[in-house]
Design an enzyme around this catalytic site. Sequence first.
Site, PDB file in Angstrom:
ATOM      1  N   ASP A 146       0.810  -1.221   0.000  1.00 25.38           N
ATOM      2  CA  ASP A 146       0.000   0.000   0.000  1.00 25.38           C
ATOM      3  C   ASP A 146       0.844   1.272   0.000  1.00 25.38           C
ATOM      4  O   ASP A 146       0.675   2.146   0.859  1.00 25.38           O
ATOM      5  CB  ASP A 146      -0.926   0.015   1.220  1.00 25.38           C
ATOM      6  N   GLU A 174     -11.339   0.704  -3.445  1.00 23.39           N
ATOM      7  CA  GLU A 174     -10.717   1.174  -2.205  1.00 23.39           C
ATOM      8  C   GLU A 174      -9.424   1.909  -2.531  1.00 23.39           C
ATOM      9  O   GLU A 174      -9.078   2.115  -3.693  1.00 23.39           O
ATOM     10  CB  GLU A 174     -10.435  -0.014  -1.276  1.00 23.39           C
TER      11      GLU A 174
END
Length: 552
Positions: free
Chosen positions: A57, A230
Amino acid sequence: MKRMMTTLLMAAAVTVSSAQDAVFSYFKYAGNEARFNKTIDRSREYFNPILAGYYPDPSICKKGDTYYLVNSSFSFFPGVPIFESKDLVNWQQIGFVLDRESQLPLEGQWVSGGIYAPDISYNERNKTFYMITTNVGRGNFYVKTKDLRAGWSEPIYLPEIDGIDPSFLFDRDGKAYIVHNAPVYGKEKYEGERAIRILEFDVEGDSIIGEPKEIVRGGTHVTVNPVWIEGPHLYHIGKYYYLMCAEGGTGSDHSEVIFRSKKPMGPWEECPQNPILTQRSGLNPDRPDIVTSTGHADIVQMKKGEWWAVFLGCRPYEGDMYNTGRDTYLLPVTWKDGWPEILEKGKAVPAVVEKSGLTPAENLLTGNFSYTDRFDKSELNPRWLFLRNPPAKAYTLTERGLTIHPSEGNLHQRKPLSALFCRQQHTTFAAETQLSFTPASDKHLAGMTVFQNEEYNFVFGKTLLNGRPALVLKRTEKSEVLIGSYFLPSADGAVRLKVEADGRYYSFFYSLGETGEWKALAVGVDGGQLSTATSGGFIGAVIGLFATSDSL
């Protein structure tokens, strides 16, 4: 960085050692992965991934000519490693964003809980860095600082955010916005249907303005029921606002998609070339240097105008099995008809990429490398992490090395642990240590672990077995099994422990004394339980040094 580690040392220090303390004289790690066994010109070429191992991420920002990158840290402490670079390729870790328990309460959280998808931004108007994220056990919050090396503020929680993965845009006109993943308004039509919401943010008041608005529902190609949109990032580039999101879940169907609008509140237009990054189809499954599960990207513009993307991906050793977790990768971004593209459809992520203007430097984050920690400094190297918030007296650094003071927590519980972990960064690697430890009961255990979570791990250490000093090797795949043991000639004296891995299989060796011959305790043990496909969760395997007074 120094302030943070000094604080940890002060919290961990004790003045008297007990007989059950475990002393680790050194820790040595060496990676030897085939994909990195290539000669490259480091002045104009780099290896993908740029951060190897559990660094998922990625989020990136810049201030002047310097770039900063952060990654998810889940339930490890300190949280959110932060890196600095001048060229996007050669990174140096300068510390952690969340280095105090008050910033990062993790008590009782599972390994893949904690911190999800941190976003780092720099607000040019007030000369302030912001990091916003989700602590799944506590809520959404941000911290800020004007000086990265001086530390970050206490958390400012934002209960108005219903969901995960928030990120900031500090706009050119002084306004600011937060976008995030959220449940859809009303009833979801199918499992995995999510939405992206936007909120206006008051920079001066550190607060939300007004009500959230749902700007994307479901994702792209909504007629085919897209799932798990997301990790949104909002950019203002030229005359458009761009909303870039991960979609498809973080497994093999992972992808990156993008939308644009003339206004931050919409309406939003979908890129006709979506997804702009994926490895889920149209590729040879037997391709060399395979990378899968790409997505969760962020983009940044360099000084000369070119754009680059950082994103996560995985290095499977067979099928969809990988023990190293989700790495950080880097690729150039191309623009066509007002839309960015990170990777052409049907093209594999390259293992070696050209980039001009690189300054070669020592790099222990990618490629094949080795290091030895002798624990003879006043502070730990930032590669070492705790799982959740550590006990008050977890360890001491002395002239003998790393002394770990056993706690009652063991590796199968969510209690505070006397354990330190570093990442498994290569599919093929060797790691070793020297341990001095005198167990006084069969509950006392110290040594090494290769750890994915409480239910999926290896434990290799020294204890009492049937009242006799012994080395034991245990494999856990939901239930723990003793797969090897060796009765030691004496409870005292040093023993060296070594683990080697080659893809799925792990081998364990021991040596008596400081210079004795290596002997195999178990060879070719199945380590498939350490893969995310088996264990679940979002991290990669970590290698730990630990001591417990209650191993049962």
